[in-house]
Write a protein that holds these residues in place. Structure first.
Motif, PDB file in Angstrom:
ATOM      1  N   TYR A 185      55.149 162.721  68.735  1.00 25.10           N
ATOM      2  CA  TYR A 185      55.854 161.596  68.114  1.00 25.10           C
ATOM      3  C   TYR A 185      56.382 160.637  69.177  1.00 25.10           C
ATOM      4  CZ  TYR A 185      59.741 159.053  66.007  1.00 25.10           C
ATOM      5  OH  TYR A 185      60.607 158.065  65.620  1.00 25.10           O
ATOM      6  N   GLU A 186      56.873 161.185  70.269  1.00 24.33           N
ATOM      7  CA  GLU A 186      57.444 160.339  71.320  1.00 24.33           C
ATOM      8  C   GLU A 186      56.399 159.454  71.995  1.00 24.33           C
ATOM      9  OE1 GLU A 186      59.480 163.133  73.788  1.00 24.33           O
ATOM     10  OE2 GLU A 186      61.257 163.207  72.483  1.00 24.33           O
ATOM     11  N   VAL A 187      55.128 159.834  71.893  1.00 26.45           N
ATOM     12  CA  VAL A 187      54.059 158.974  72.416  1.00 26.45           C
ATOM     13  C   VAL A 187      54.098 157.611  71.726  1.00 26.45           C
ATOM     14  CG1 VAL A 187      51.541 158.669  72.505  1.00 26.45           C
ATOM     15  CG2 VAL A 187      52.554 160.878  73.097  1.00 26.45           C
ATOM     16  N   LEU A 188      54.509 157.589  70.465  1.00 32.19           N
ATOM     17  CA  LEU A 188      54.555 156.341  69.702  1.00 32.19           C
ATOM     18  C   LEU A 188      55.756 155.476  70.060  1.00 32.19           C
ATOM     19  CD1 LEU A 188      52.478 158.010  68.057  1.00 32.19           C
ATOM     20  CD2 LEU A 188      53.406 156.956  65.997  1.00 32.19           C
ATOM     21  N   LEU A 189      56.706 156.033  70.800  1.00 32.18           N
ATOM     22  CA  LEU A 189      57.944 155.311  71.088  1.00 32.18           C
ATOM     23  C   LEU A 189      57.969 154.650  72.458  1.00 32.18           C
ATOM     24  CD1 LEU A 189      60.618 157.840  69.730  1.00 32.18           C
ATOM     25  CD2 LEU A 189      59.426 156.024  68.493  1.00 32.18           C
ATOM     26  N   VAL A 190      57.151 155.138  73.382  1.00 33.48           N
ATOM     27  CA  VAL A 190      57.211 154.621  74.756  1.00 33.48           C
ATOM     28  C   VAL A 190      56.501 153.273  74.850  1.00 33.48           C
ATOM     29  CG1 VAL A 190      57.356 156.913  75.768  1.00 33.48           C
ATOM     30  CG2 VAL A 190      55.117 155.874  75.412  1.00 33.48           C
ATOM     31  N   PRO A 191      56.964 152.378  75.721  1.00 32.08           N
ATOM     32  CA  PRO A 191      56.283 151.088  75.901  1.00 32.08           C
ATOM     33  C   PRO A 191      54.867 151.288  76.434  1.00 32.08           C
ATOM     34  CG  PRO A 191      58.487 151.062  76.877  1.00 32.08           C
ATOM     35  CD  PRO A 191      58.182 152.487  76.544  1.00 32.08           C
ATOM     36  N   VAL A 192      53.906 150.619  75.824  1.00 31.87           N
ATOM     37  CA  VAL A 192      52.513 150.766  76.255  1.00 31.87           C
ATOM     38  C   VAL A 192      51.817 149.429  76.493  1.00 31.87           C
ATOM     39  CG1 VAL A 192      52.019 153.055  75.310  1.00 31.87           C
ATOM     40  CG2 VAL A 192      51.870 151.062  73.814  1.00 31.87           C
ATOM     41  N   SER A 193      52.272 148.380  75.845  1.00 28.39           N
ATOM     42  CA  SER A 193      51.596 147.092  75.995  1.00 28.39           C
ATOM     43  C   SER A 193      52.140 146.335  77.202  1.00 28.39           C
ATOM     44  CB  SER A 193      51.781 146.243  74.732  1.00 28.39           C
ATOM     45  OG  SER A 193      53.110 145.747  74.666  1.00 28.39           O
ATOM     46  N   ALA A 194      51.449 145.270  77.558  1.00 27.82           N
ATOM     47  CA  ALA A 194      51.861 144.472  78.715  1.00 27.82           C
ATOM     48  C   ALA A 194      53.250 143.872  78.518  1.00 27.82           C
ATOM     49  CB  ALA A 194      50.838 143.363  78.964  1.00 27.82           C
ATOM     50  N   GLY A 196      55.621 145.346  76.875  1.00 26.68           N
ATOM     51  CA  GLY A 196      56.595 146.419  76.728  1.00 26.68           C
ATOM     52  C   GLY A 196      56.782 146.930  75.318  1.00 26.68           C
ATOM     53  N   ALA A 197      55.839 146.628  74.427  1.00 29.61           N
ATOM     54  CA  ALA A 197      55.947 147.095  73.040  1.00 29.61           C
ATOM     55  C   ALA A 197      55.428 148.525  72.920  1.00 29.61           C
ATOM     56  CB  ALA A 197      55.156 146.182  72.112  1.00 29.61           C
ATOM     57  N   SER A 198      55.991 149.263  71.976  1.00 28.92           N
ATOM     58  CA  SER A 198      55.544 150.625  71.696  1.00 28.92           C
ATOM     59  C   SER A 198      54.437 150.596  70.651  1.00 28.92           C
ATOM     60  CB  SER A 198      56.713 151.464  71.182  1.00 28.92           C
ATOM     61  OG  SER A 198      57.127 150.983  69.906  1.00 28.92           O
ATOM     62  N   PHE A 199      53.788 151.748  70.456  1.00 30.42           N
ATOM     63  CA  PHE A 199      52.763 151.834  69.413  1.00 30.42           C
ATOM     64  C   PHE A 199      53.351 151.534  68.035  1.00 30.42           C
ATOM     65  CE2 PHE A 199      50.197 154.591  72.374  1.00 30.42           C
ATOM     66  CZ  PHE A 199      49.087 153.764  72.395  1.00 30.42           C
ATOM     67  N   LEU A 200      54.558 152.009  67.778  1.00 33.04           N
ATOM     68  CA  LEU A 200      55.180 151.740  66.481  1.00 33.04           C
ATOM     69  C   LEU A 200      55.321 150.244  66.239  1.00 33.04           C
ATOM     70  CD1 LEU A 200      58.052 154.344  65.894  1.00 33.04           C
ATOM     71  CD2 LEU A 200      56.001 153.975  64.517  1.00 33.04           C
ATOM     72  N   GLU A 201      55.790 149.538  67.248  1.00 37.09           N
ATOM     73  CA  GLU A 201      55.955 148.089  67.112  1.00 37.09           C
ATOM     74  C   GLU A 201      54.609 147.396  66.940  1.00 37.09           C
ATOM     75  OE1 GLU A 201      59.741 146.895  69.797  1.00 37.09           O
ATOM     76  OE2 GLU A 201      58.285 148.195  70.798  1.00 37.09           O
ATOM     77  N   SER A 253      64.243 144.935  67.992  1.00 37.56           N
ATOM     78  CA  SER A 253      64.055 143.586  68.526  1.00 37.56           C
ATOM     79  C   SER A 253      63.974 142.586  67.380  1.00 37.56           C
ATOM     80  CB  SER A 253      62.779 143.512  69.366  1.00 37.56           C
ATOM     81  OG  SER A 253      61.629 143.581  68.536  1.00 37.56           O
ATOM     82  N   LYS A 254      64.314 141.360  67.669  1.00 36.22           N
ATOM     83  CA  LYS A 254      64.301 140.323  66.636  1.00 36.22           C
ATOM     84  C   LYS A 254      62.899 140.119  66.079  1.00 36.22           C
ATOM     85  CE  LYS A 254      65.644 135.522  65.771  1.00 36.22           C
ATOM     86  NZ  LYS A 254      66.249 134.295  66.356  1.00 36.22           N
TER      87      LYS A 254
END
Length: 309
Positions: A185-194, A196-201, A253-254
């Protein structure tokens, strides 16, 4: 060359091909199939032509599908396979190569050992020294790279059928990873995109983006990807342990909060598919139940009350 590729792909997709391989698997040692798999992986990386890469990946998928996920798949070698999959998932590759790479990754992660390594950042829980520690560092680095590659795949699915299908496969893969437990589950929470967005976002961004298309073009594909996204988000938003952190990420985030509220307000009224509207309504209920528990804003209003329609 194109006709040969089509013929080969048809053969590889057939049930007879897999049954035949399973039959041969009974008489040939795993070392043979492992060597063949490694050879195909090397070919896939060495040659840049899409047809060669997709054929090599198709053969690897077929080989992995006939192996035992518990006893055999870990023997393919986690770090070496992930390193090469990273090369095949990079932006410059075609969508079909990426799609096959995601399918192969999914099959490999059906091995509990490989899934645990990915979720734990390459650490198996034992004390490591010397070369083992170096291998763990390499694994952690390549895992991070593969996760970034998967995040890039989520941005491919806006304008073409194959891109949307790739996006859907990545969401299904992420749902599988998240279902493995806390580390998954925590894999979905860490920033992954350039940015800084997570998979969930990013999944929420996919939902908000696909929702904007109201034409019949690619309607079925868009419904399928939104359905998978909503199934995952509803599962997490209703989980006893994951509900609060999930909804906190989606409203932190907004920009993501805007997507979340927009999806919660508009998607339940969609005419795309009845089950899609039902899933969206459940998500809306969970979002607003969470928002209404939050403190009042500086002007004395509640975020949920101000956004309900």
């Amino acid at each position: 060359m194109e006709n040969n590729h089509k013929d080969c792909s048809t053969l590889l997709r057939s049930v007879d091909a897999e049954d035949s391989l399973r039959l041969h698997n009974m008489f040939l040692p795993f070392t043979f199939w492992s060597s063949l798999f490694t050879g195909m992986l090397q070919i896939g990386v060495k040659y840049s032509q899409e047809t060669i890469r997709t054929d090599a990946l198709s053969i690897m998928i077929l080989i992995v599908r006939t192996t035992d996920p518990i006893e055999e798949r870990q023997k393919f070698g986690f770090t070496s396979v992930m390193t090469r999959l990273h090369l095949l998932l990079q932006k410059e590759n075609g969508l079909l190569v990426k799609k096959h790479s995601v399918r192969l990754l999914f099959l490999l992660l059906n091995c509990p050992v490989m899934l645990k390594l990915l979720c734990s950042g390459g650490k198996d829980g034992s004390k490591q020294m010397g070369s083992e520690a170096c291998e763990s560092d390499r694994s952690q680095e390549v895992i991070s790279s593969v996760l970034v590659d998967l995040s890039d795949c989520l941005t491919c699915g806006e304008t073409c059928s194959l891109g949307i299908e790739l996006c859907r496969l990545v969401i299904i893969l992420l749902a599988y990873i998240a279902s493995s437990g806390k580390l998954g589950y925590e894999v979905l929470l860490v920033p992954v995109s350039a940015r800084g967005a997570s998979f969930l976002e990013m999944i929420m961004e996919v939902l908000a983006s696909q929702m904007q298309y109201e034409t019949r073009e690619l309607l079925k594909e868009r419904c399928l990807v939104m359905r998978e996204a909503l199934i995952l988000l509803n599962r997490l938003a209703s989980h006893a342990n994951y509900s609060k952190p999930t909804l906190e990420v989606l409203t932190r985030s907004k920009l993501c909060a805007t997507w979340t509220i927009d999806v919660a307000n508009r998607l339940p009224h969609t005419r795309m598919a009845n089950d899609l509207a039902e899933l969206a309504q459940k998500f809306r209920s969970r979002v607003y139940a969470f928002i209404e528990e939050k403190p009042l804003t500086s002007d004395g209003t509640n975020l949920g009350a101000s956004n309900k329609r």
